[in-house]
Design an enzyme around this catalytic site. Sequence first.
Site, mmCIF file in Angstrom:
data_model
loop_
_atom_site.group_PDB
_atom_site.id
_atom_site.type_symbol
_atom_site.label_atom_id
_atom_site.label_comp_id
_atom_site.label_asym_id
_atom_site.label_seq_id
_atom_site.Cartn_x
_atom_site.Cartn_y
_atom_site.Cartn_z
ATOM 1 N N ASP A 114 46.252 7.544 90.693
ATOM 2 C CA ASP A 114 45.264 7.925 91.694
ATOM 3 C C ASP A 114 45.362 7.231 93.061
ATOM 4 O OD1 ASP A 114 44.648 9.019 89.274
ATOM 5 O OD2 ASP A 114 42.519 8.525 89.304
ATOM 6 N N GLU B 107 41.418 0.837 79.073
ATOM 7 C CA GLU B 107 42.187 1.804 79.853
ATOM 8 C C GLU B 107 43.424 1.156 80.465
ATOM 9 O OE1 GLU B 107 39.823 3.583 82.908
ATOM 10 O OE2 GLU B 107 41.278 5.197 83.257
#
Length: 799
Positions: free
Chosen positions: A575, A769
């Site tokens: 991202d 994550e």
Amino acid sequence: MRLLWSLLPLVPTVLSQATNGSESLIWGAYRPNLYFGLRPRIPQSLMTGLIWFGTQDYQSFGKARHACDQGDGLNGYSWTTYDARDGGVQVLKDGPNNIKVTTELLKIPGGEHGGSWAARIKGEPLDVDRPSRTSFIFYAGLEGLGGLDMETDENENGIDGEVEFSGNSPELDEFTIRIVDGPDNEAVTTGSQAAAFADRIGKTHFGGYRVPAGNIWQAKEFILQDVLQHAKAILPAYQSNPGSYPDPSYVLQLSNDALSGSNLFAVQKSFDGKFQFDVLFESKSAKQKLSSTVLDEGIPALAEAYRVRFQSVFPVPESSEQESLQEFSQAITSNLIGGVGYFYGQSIVDPGFSYEWDEDDGPAESDEEGGKKVKKGARLTEPRELLTATPSRSFFPRGFYWDEGFHLLHIGEWDNDLSLEILKDWIDLIDENGWVGREQILGEEARSKVPEQFWTQVPSFANPPTLTMAVTAYIRRLKAAHGPSEQDLGMDMGLGGSQVPLRAASSPGSRYLEDPELGLSFLKSIYAPLQRHYEWFRRTQRGQLKQYGRKARSRTEAYRWRGRSEQHVLTSGMDDYPRGPPHAGELHLDLISWMGLFSRTMKEIAEYVGEEEDRVFYEGIEKAITDNIDDLHWNEKEQMYCDVSVDDDDESYYVCHRGYLSLFPLALSELPSDSPHVGAILDLIYDPKHLWSPYGLRSLSASHPEFGQGENYWKGPIWIQMNYMTLGALHTKYAAEPGPYREKAQKIYKELRQNIVDNEWVRTGYVWEQYDPLTGEGKRSHPFTGWTSLVTLILSEKY
Ligand code: 6A9
């Protein structure tokens, strides 16, 4: 694991389908967003779920547990055993309510409607010296056609003993659900006002509700509202003297009222300490009467059979920690497969959306001018269905395209045919233009977990094409099962003759591995949509070459992610990784590398299905891509691969940020082993000032000015999938093939693998994550099984 059933005298020996067919995938824990939610893989059907709360005080009711939520403060929850065909065991540690909850699921094949199942919910105090008072609600709701009814005699005080429901639906046909107590359950009997509530103590309470179509997923709201109404009717009588309030377990109860025509039923049991109850779902056509014994015997047998097979499919290297590593590996694999969900519903797309730099020739023209044939504005699609793994049961309980390619590598090793069922569902999402949305938010339940600004998917936006990795992994398994043995090929690996372990051994009962004809027809059936998908990428993500002069050997192969903003390239999957300013002329290194992988895998698929012309075509593109990776993206001065872009004077320039992006041509095995660029990338990898950390490779060089800055999502933190890709390339190519960098590659492989395995989180079993690039600590969403579950493949060296 089919052998399980031969261990169970209770279960008829003639089972209708002792294969890995899709019949055995009808039921599952397919609501992975819930702590425990079973449903069939059918659009509108029976939905079940579990709700619980502590009754040690009134406040805990406000924190009733249902959907996985980091805010609940559980001290961990994970399936520790889970097989999609047979069922599994999940352990949830609810510290705030001092209860360790175990949910067990046993799937029992039989009949023509998806079989039966038995579930056990049990609990015991985490700390035996502290009280552990809880209330558990199991619910079942029917969506769509059919009916559901409670068969048990009840009164306003509740139910004694077993509770039975009968129901039917077009797909499930006739069924019953029975809820049966374990042997030693105890209710709270000594709290304040016990005498006033004596008639209701120890009973099972219930409620029945008429829920509008499409709203069963909100069962918790209907059910807790009922409890609240009941409590509100009782409490005012005690208001004058708050010290006299009854014990919460006497008040926080269902109303014991079921409206006629109810399609959602809830059953509540309250406990003091240890407890157990079973839910037995009998599919009528299976003609089996289940009892709790099936769980008493079946669950230990399942857990043992699973453990034994796990050790042979995903062996863990010998060490003093072998056992605990095995346990970790088994839990992340179980939670990945136990995290597979079935989703059905509409999603939102906006075909007209684009950024000004997305278009090759400036901003898109509007409808009115007739330039573009698309209608602007977000709209709902037709409903779609999807069986998919999910990255995180709490934060991201839905399908993500590029995550899924990795999930399927893992799932395919355990249950080949399950991975193909999932793959098939994803391939069915490829639309007529060849597009698949990055994030699959299907239906209202899935949408409820996503902030509105992220709802809309845009049909010109991509995500790394990873799905074909699952296809070529399957082809490898097929070849291992049916092709010439490695020995025949003169590649005896020194394992003492013909006993080279076949990967096929990992999926017993796999129809698609046992029957190569079936395998071939499956591959042929997905070939055309994959081609369409590939062409979509080549067409819509094409980059402009005009500003790059004569540098490029291939005049066609250059790529650019569409849909980036100033700050993010969400489509790339990385991202906030640093990039240059948005420009219609920029070219992205990761995307051209992914297209190289896509071309190579399409080449392998074409070869296997016998499309020789296509094979030659894909091979040509692959070559053109590898040429252009060097011609366009290699920066000799910096000794690294970079993005490139175009400045205001129409001059091209490099956009270089040391980090994961720089690894792509190596991580996707696109450089020949003797390329000097391999040496340069290995140096970057192994340098502690840059990517090397004791916990794995960092996403951005520790010396980069933006390291750890801003959102700090892909600006330093360690991501396991990139480590896995790099390890895979080293293991299968750069450390394996002779060449000037082989020894260095071997050393890095060994140390990097060890560093990943040595992480603290491997020991504690808490998976996140991503991980901190300086301390190795878990970061962001938790628990997050996707990505980290690849550690199972790293431990067992399956790349
Ligand atoms: C935001 C916020 C509760 C981001 O794992 C899924 C993806 C990856 O594909 C991607 O590479 N994750 C990674 O950079 C998570 C994406 C979440 C987007 C939706 C909604 C909800 O907060």
